[in-house]
Scaffold this motif. Structure first.
Motif, mmCIF file in Angstrom:
data_model
loop_
_atom_site.group_PDB
_atom_site.id
_atom_site.type_symbol
_atom_site.label_atom_id
_atom_site.label_comp_id
_atom_site.label_asym_id
_atom_site.label_seq_id
_atom_site.Cartn_x
_atom_site.Cartn_y
_atom_site.Cartn_z
ATOM 1 N N ALA A 1 0.833 -1.204 0.000
ATOM 2 C CA ALA A 1 0.000 0.000 0.000
ATOM 3 C C ALA A 1 0.868 1.254 0.000
ATOM 4 N N GLY A 2 2.003 1.202 0.688
ATOM 5 C CA GLY A 2 2.896 2.350 0.731
ATOM 6 C C GLY A 2 3.520 2.669 -0.608
ATOM 7 N N THR A 3 3.730 1.669 -1.410
ATOM 8 C CA THR A 3 4.269 1.896 -2.752
ATOM 9 C C THR A 3 3.146 1.931 -3.784
ATOM 10 N N LEU A 4 1.920 2.004 -3.296
ATOM 11 C CA LEU A 4 0.721 2.005 -4.134
ATOM 12 C C LEU A 4 0.753 0.825 -5.094
ATOM 13 N N TYR A 5 1.144 -0.323 -4.554
ATOM 14 C CA TYR A 5 1.209 -1.588 -5.269
ATOM 15 C C TYR A 5 1.976 -1.483 -6.573
ATOM 16 N N GLY A 6 3.129 -0.817 -6.493
ATOM 17 C CA GLY A 6 4.059 -0.748 -7.610
ATOM 18 C C GLY A 6 4.000 0.518 -8.429
ATOM 19 N N LEU A 7 2.915 1.268 -8.335
ATOM 20 C CA LEU A 7 2.807 2.489 -9.132
ATOM 21 C C LEU A 7 3.863 3.522 -8.763
ATOM 22 N N ALA A 8 4.296 3.535 -7.505
ATOM 23 C CA ALA A 8 5.308 4.511 -7.089
ATOM 24 C C ALA A 8 6.620 4.289 -7.819
ATOM 25 N N PHE A 9 6.909 3.046 -8.181
ATOM 26 C CA PHE A 9 8.156 2.729 -8.861
ATOM 27 C C PHE A 9 8.012 2.738 -10.378
ATOM 28 N N THR A 10 6.849 2.338 -10.877
ATOM 29 C CA THR A 10 6.686 2.230 -12.324
ATOM 30 C C THR A 10 6.250 3.537 -12.972
ATOM 31 N N ASN A 11 5.374 4.277 -12.308
ATOM 32 C CA ASN A 11 4.885 5.526 -12.893
ATOM 33 C C ASN A 11 4.531 6.521 -11.797
ATOM 34 N N PRO A 12 5.551 7.096 -11.146
ATOM 35 C CA PRO A 12 5.269 7.995 -10.025
ATOM 36 C C PRO A 12 4.555 9.283 -10.416
ATOM 37 N N LEU A 13 4.668 9.711 -11.666
ATOM 38 C CA LEU A 13 3.973 10.934 -12.083
ATOM 39 C C LEU A 13 2.463 10.767 -12.008
ATOM 40 N N ASP A 14 1.966 9.579 -12.367
ATOM 41 C CA ASP A 14 0.530 9.322 -12.306
ATOM 42 C C ASP A 14 0.021 9.261 -10.869
ATOM 43 N N VAL A 15 0.921 8.956 -9.932
ATOM 44 C CA VAL A 15 0.528 8.921 -8.525
ATOM 45 C C VAL A 15 0.240 10.339 -8.035
ATOM 46 N N CYS A 16 1.022 11.288 -8.498
ATOM 47 C CA CYS A 16 0.896 12.663 -7.997
ATOM 48 C C CYS A 16 -0.186 13.484 -8.687
ATOM 49 N N GLY A 17 -0.261 13.413 -9.974
ATOM 50 C CA GLY A 17 -1.200 14.284 -10.675
ATOM 51 C C GLY A 17 -1.794 13.619 -11.896
ATOM 52 N N SER B 1 7.682 6.150 0.523
ATOM 53 C CA SER B 1 7.323 7.564 0.502
ATOM 54 C C SER B 1 7.285 8.050 -0.943
ATOM 55 N N VAL B 2 6.244 8.745 -1.291
ATOM 56 C CA VAL B 2 6.113 9.387 -2.594
ATOM 57 C C VAL B 2 5.762 10.843 -2.317
#
Length: 151
Positions: free
Chosen positions: A53-69, A97-98
């Protein structure tokens, strides 16, 4: 921030706990493990789910831009109110942390507030319970070695 980024981690974490209770229950009923063994499994499951959950199930590493905006038509990532564009993203693997940095000078954290405490609690549970299990094994083995063979 996409709908998955907002609602996905809590939903997936809850689903993992619900789905994990069935094999855990079978293991407890069939094997009858000790209390520290059961808590070690619960703690490791909590730590794994919290890290996911902390890495948003991989999105933080694969596409962090989509996590933010959200991307606009011209490829610029904007905040939800479309007021400021994304300046940079900082992703840390442990603790997860993102951090999204915006052109306004403001920074936001995309990781859910409950993920790091659950991660640390799960890890602490695993460490303490593993130490208890190793201590019990050491005492049991030492006691069986100290007994004299039957005459």
């Amino acid at each position: 921030m996409s709908v998955f980024t907002y609602f996905g981690p809590p939903a997936i974490t809850l689903l993992l706990f619900v789905v994990g209770t069935f094999p855990y229950g079978l293991w407890v009923v069939r094997r009858r493990p000790s209390r520290p063994a059961r808590w070690a499994v619960i703690g490791s499951g909590a730590a794994i789910a919290a890290y996911g959950a902390g890495t948003l199930y991989g999105l933080a590493f694969t596409n962090p831009l989509d996590v933010c905006g959200e991307a606009t038509g011209d490829g610029v990532y904007m905040d939800a109110g479309r007021d400021f564009s994304l300046a940079s993203v900082r992703v840390d693997g442990f603790p997860p942390s993102v951090t999204c940095h915006w052109t306004s000078g403001r920074s936001t954290e995309a990781v859910w507030f409950w993920a790091p405490p659950l991660l640390y609690a799960g890890l602490a549970c695993v460490v303490v319970c593993s130490a208890l299990l190793l201590n019990h094994r050491y005492r049991h083995r030492k006691a069986s070695c100290d007994e004299e063979p039957g005459v």
